[in-house]
Design a protein around this motif. Structure first.
Motif, PDB file in Angstrom:
ATOM      1  N   LEU A  79       0.850  -1.178  -0.003  1.00 59.40           N
ATOM      2  CA  LEU A  79       0.114  -0.154  -0.142  1.00 59.40           C
ATOM      3  C   LEU A  79       0.657   1.122   0.023  1.00 59.40           C
ATOM      4  O   LEU A  79       1.834   1.487   0.689  1.00 59.40           O
ATOM      5  CB  LEU A  79      -0.946  -0.071   1.240  1.00 59.40           C
ATOM      6  N   GLU A  80       0.485   2.346  -0.656  1.00 58.89           N
ATOM      7  CA  GLU A  80       1.319   3.570  -0.961  1.00 58.89           C
ATOM      8  C   GLU A  80       1.163   4.401   0.602  1.00 58.89           C
ATOM      9  O   GLU A  80       0.310   3.701   1.249  1.00 58.89           O
ATOM     10  CB  GLU A  80       0.523   4.362  -2.215  1.00 58.89           C
ATOM     11  N   ARG A  81       2.068   4.952   0.734  1.00 61.41           N
ATOM     12  CA  ARG A  81       2.341   5.828   1.816  1.00 61.41           C
ATOM     13  C   ARG A  81       0.839   6.431   2.338  1.00 61.41           C
ATOM     14  O   ARG A  81      -0.033   7.015   1.504  1.00 61.41           O
ATOM     15  CB  ARG A  81       3.335   7.190   1.617  1.00 61.41           C
ATOM     16  N   SER A  82       0.990   6.851   3.599  1.00 63.73           N
ATOM     17  CA  SER A  82      -0.500   7.350   4.213  1.00 63.73           C
ATOM     18  C   SER A  82      -0.993   8.757   3.517  1.00 63.73           C
ATOM     19  O   SER A  82      -2.267   8.877   3.287  1.00 63.73           O
ATOM     20  CB  SER A  82      -0.276   7.491   5.613  1.00 63.73           C
ATOM     21  N   ARG A  83       0.022   9.443   3.271  1.00 65.59           N
ATOM     22  CA  ARG A  83      -0.289  10.933   2.727  1.00 65.59           C
ATOM     23  C   ARG A  83      -1.252  10.740   1.581  1.00 65.59           C
ATOM     24  O   ARG A  83      -2.229  11.477   1.224  1.00 65.59           O
ATOM     25  CB  ARG A  83       0.974  11.635   2.407  1.00 65.59           C
ATOM     26  N   LEU A  84      -0.874   9.875   0.636  1.00 64.93           N
ATOM     27  CA  LEU A  84      -1.673   9.647  -0.573  1.00 64.93           C
ATOM     28  C   LEU A  84      -2.932   9.297  -0.366  1.00 64.93           C
ATOM     29  O   LEU A  84      -4.150   9.709  -1.226  1.00 64.93           O
ATOM     30  CB  LEU A  84      -0.867   8.728  -1.688  1.00 64.93           C
ATOM     31  N   TRP A  85      -3.372   8.358   0.590  1.00 62.53           N
ATOM     32  CA  TRP A  85      -4.743   7.979   0.917  1.00 62.53           C
ATOM     33  C   TRP A  85      -5.305   9.195   1.595  1.00 62.53           C
ATOM     34  O   TRP A  85      -6.570   9.206   1.367  1.00 62.53           O
ATOM     35  CB  TRP A  85      -4.617   6.863   1.987  1.00 62.53           C
ATOM     36  N   VAL A  86      -4.525   9.965   2.584  1.00 65.71           N
ATOM     37  CA  VAL A  86      -5.312  11.174   2.856  1.00 65.71           C
ATOM     38  C   VAL A  86      -5.911  12.363   2.147  1.00 65.71           C
ATOM     39  O   VAL A  86      -6.911  12.875   2.212  1.00 65.71           O
ATOM     40  CB  VAL A  86      -4.584  11.653   4.492  1.00 65.71           C
ATOM     41  N   ASP A  87      -4.786  12.515   1.120  1.00 65.67           N
ATOM     42  CA  ASP A  87      -5.004  13.547   0.386  1.00 65.67           C
ATOM     43  C   ASP A  87      -6.061  13.201  -1.059  1.00 65.67           C
ATOM     44  O   ASP A  87      -6.607  13.993  -1.492  1.00 65.67           O
ATOM     45  CB  ASP A  87      -3.622  14.189  -0.166  1.00 65.67           C
ATOM     46  N   ARG A  88      -6.201  11.809  -1.072  1.00 61.88           N
ATOM     47  CA  ARG A  88      -7.002  11.444  -2.232  1.00 61.88           C
ATOM     48  C   ARG A  88      -8.029  10.328  -1.440  1.00 61.88           C
ATOM     49  O   ARG A  88      -8.125   9.144  -1.713  1.00 61.88           O
ATOM     50  CB  ARG A  88      -6.233  10.839  -3.039  1.00 61.88           C
ATOM     51  N   PRO A  89      -8.994  11.121  -0.552  1.00 63.43           N
ATOM     52  CA  PRO A  89     -10.026  10.248  -0.100  1.00 63.43           C
ATOM     53  C   PRO A  89     -10.871   9.383  -1.034  1.00 63.43           C
ATOM     54  O   PRO A  89     -11.115   9.994  -2.206  1.00 63.43           O
ATOM     55  CB  PRO A  89     -10.619  11.232   0.748  1.00 63.43           C
ATOM     56  N   GLY A  90     -11.155   7.917  -0.687  1.00 63.80           N
ATOM     57  CA  GLY A  90     -11.806   7.450  -1.574  1.00 63.80           C
ATOM     58  C   GLY A  90     -11.206   6.567  -2.608  1.00 63.80           C
ATOM     59  O   GLY A  90     -11.856   5.741  -3.487  1.00 63.80           O
ATOM     60  N   GLN A  91      -9.836   6.844  -2.869  1.00 61.25           N
ATOM     61  CA  GLN A  91      -8.932   6.340  -3.848  1.00 61.25           C
ATOM     62  C   GLN A  91      -8.262   5.175  -3.241  1.00 61.25           C
ATOM     63  O   GLN A  91      -7.645   5.322  -1.998  1.00 61.25           O
ATOM     64  CB  GLN A  91      -8.225   7.216  -4.364  1.00 61.25           C
ATOM     65  N   VAL A  92      -8.078   3.994  -3.530  1.00 65.99           N
ATOM     66  CA  VAL A  92      -7.325   2.949  -3.259  1.00 65.99           C
ATOM     67  C   VAL A  92      -5.539   3.121  -4.107  1.00 65.99           C
ATOM     68  O   VAL A  92      -5.774   2.989  -5.148  1.00 65.99           O
ATOM     69  CB  VAL A  92      -7.779   1.456  -3.388  1.00 65.99           C
ATOM     70  N   ALA A  93      -4.430   2.935  -3.127  1.00 64.87           N
ATOM     71  CA  ALA A  93      -3.264   3.148  -3.906  1.00 64.87           C
ATOM     72  C   ALA A  93      -2.621   2.242  -3.380  1.00 64.87           C
ATOM     73  O   ALA A  93      -2.033   1.854  -2.322  1.00 64.87           O
ATOM     74  CB  ALA A  93      -2.834   4.361  -3.323  1.00 64.87           C
ATOM     75  N   PHE A  94      -2.141   1.080  -4.574  1.00 65.70           N
ATOM     76  CA  PHE A  94      -1.203   0.101  -4.246  1.00 65.70           C
ATOM     77  C   PHE A  94       0.451   0.459  -4.745  1.00 65.70           C
ATOM     78  O   PHE A  94       0.382   1.484  -5.521  1.00 65.70           O
ATOM     79  CB  PHE A  94      -1.633  -1.019  -5.062  1.00 65.70           C
ATOM     80  N   THR A  95       1.516  -0.097  -4.153  1.00 61.83           N
ATOM     81  CA  THR A  95       2.595  -0.181  -4.810  1.00 61.83           C
ATOM     82  C   THR A  95       2.588  -1.197  -5.913  1.00 61.83           C
ATOM     83  O   THR A  95       1.616  -1.825  -6.419  1.00 61.83           O
ATOM     84  CB  THR A  95       3.756  -0.475  -3.712  1.00 61.83           C
ATOM     85  N   SER A  96       3.853  -1.546  -6.401  1.00 63.61           N
ATOM     86  CA  SER A  96       4.032  -2.731  -7.458  1.00 63.61           C
ATOM     87  C   SER A  96       3.869  -3.996  -6.707  1.00 63.61           C
ATOM     88  O   SER A  96       4.128  -5.064  -7.608  1.00 63.61           O
ATOM     89  CB  SER A  96       5.368  -2.411  -8.144  1.00 63.61           C
TER      90      SER A  96
END
Length: 257
Positions: free
Chosen positions: A89-106
């Motif tokens: 899972l991508e870093r916390s800041r990305l999840w906070v700044d883009r609410p509702g989006q799921v962000a994965f790493t490779s």
């Protein structure tokens, strides 16, 4: 130990070696021009070697092939659950700044494969273990982010347990075993990236877990072209392989395996 692991992470990045060699070579006083030039040449050599994919994939393939293929689907009835290691899972800041989006790493397969396992095997439980891998604590732990994802996929809360304090693979094994109601002596599947499996499997078994490897997220094929060169893929594969090899032996030296 966590801070040491972050330092080792830096040292296992070949591009960091090239940068350090170049910096020292350029900063040397003018009275040592030959040494400075040699260091800059060494930095270029490291950069060229880093981009050569063949040796990097050879190391990575060796790690990936140490664990057997996952058990056949028909044989999973005897397992109580699947332990999923964080790192996808991508870093916390990305999840906070883009609410509702799921962000994965490779390493997204660490999150997507468990969904299919739970859907096809209703008896399986899921234990997700992951706190915060950054030096600076974030707003959301990785377990917080994982819960957002699993909830969005409709996984019943009764089938998932979260361990949110771990910061290393060793923590994953030790802290997960302390969760109320978790019996580490029952048969579990251990799901993580194939290259990460040798160290993870050794740590969990050393901690007393009865685990069977379920490797995912393979990064290598059976062969690699000798001429493959990439300053994007090469450094990444070198870093993954070296990080796991150094991490494994660091755990051996410190008695964690």
């Amino acid at each position: 130990m966590f801070v040491v692991s972050k330092f080792l992470t830096f040292l296992t990045q070949p591009l960091a070696w090239a940068l350090l060699l170049l910096m020292v070579g350029l900063m040397l006083p003018k009275r040592a021009p030959i040494l400075g030039r040699r260091l800059c040449q060494a930095a270029l050599a490291v950069l060229l070697l880093t981009g050569w994919v063949l040796p990097a994939e050879t190391l990575l393939r060796h790690l990936e092939e140490q664990s057997p293929q996952p058990p056949a689907q028909a044989t999973l009835k005897g397992y109580v659950g699947v332990i999923v290691l964080g790192g996808a899972l991508e870093r916390s800041r990305l999840w906070v700044d883009r609410p509702g989006q799921v962000a994965f790493t490779s390493a997204a397969e660490r999150m997507t494969v468990p969904i299919a396992l739970l859907q096809s095997h209703p008896h399986l439980k899921l234990l997700f273990t992951g706190g915060e891998g950054d030096l600076q604590l974030q707003t959301l732990t990785e377990s917080d982010r994982a819960k957002v994802y699993f909830d969005s996929m409709g996984v019943p809360a009764s089938r998932v347990r979260y361990e949110a304090a771990s910061r290393t693979t060793y923590d994953n094994a030790v802290l997960s075993a302390r969760l109320p109601g978790v019996d580490l002596h029952q048969p579990w599947l251990l799901l993580t990236s194939a290259y990460h499996m040798p160290r993870s499997l050794a740590v969990f078994r050393s901690a007393g877990w009865n685990v069977t490897p379920y490797p995912v997220d393979f990064r290598t094929a059976k062969t690699t072209s000798w001429s493959a060169f990439s300053l994007e893929r090469g450094p990444e594969k070198w870093h993954l392989a070296l990080h796991e090899i150094v991490g494994y032996w660091a755990y051996r030296v410190t008695g964690r395996i």
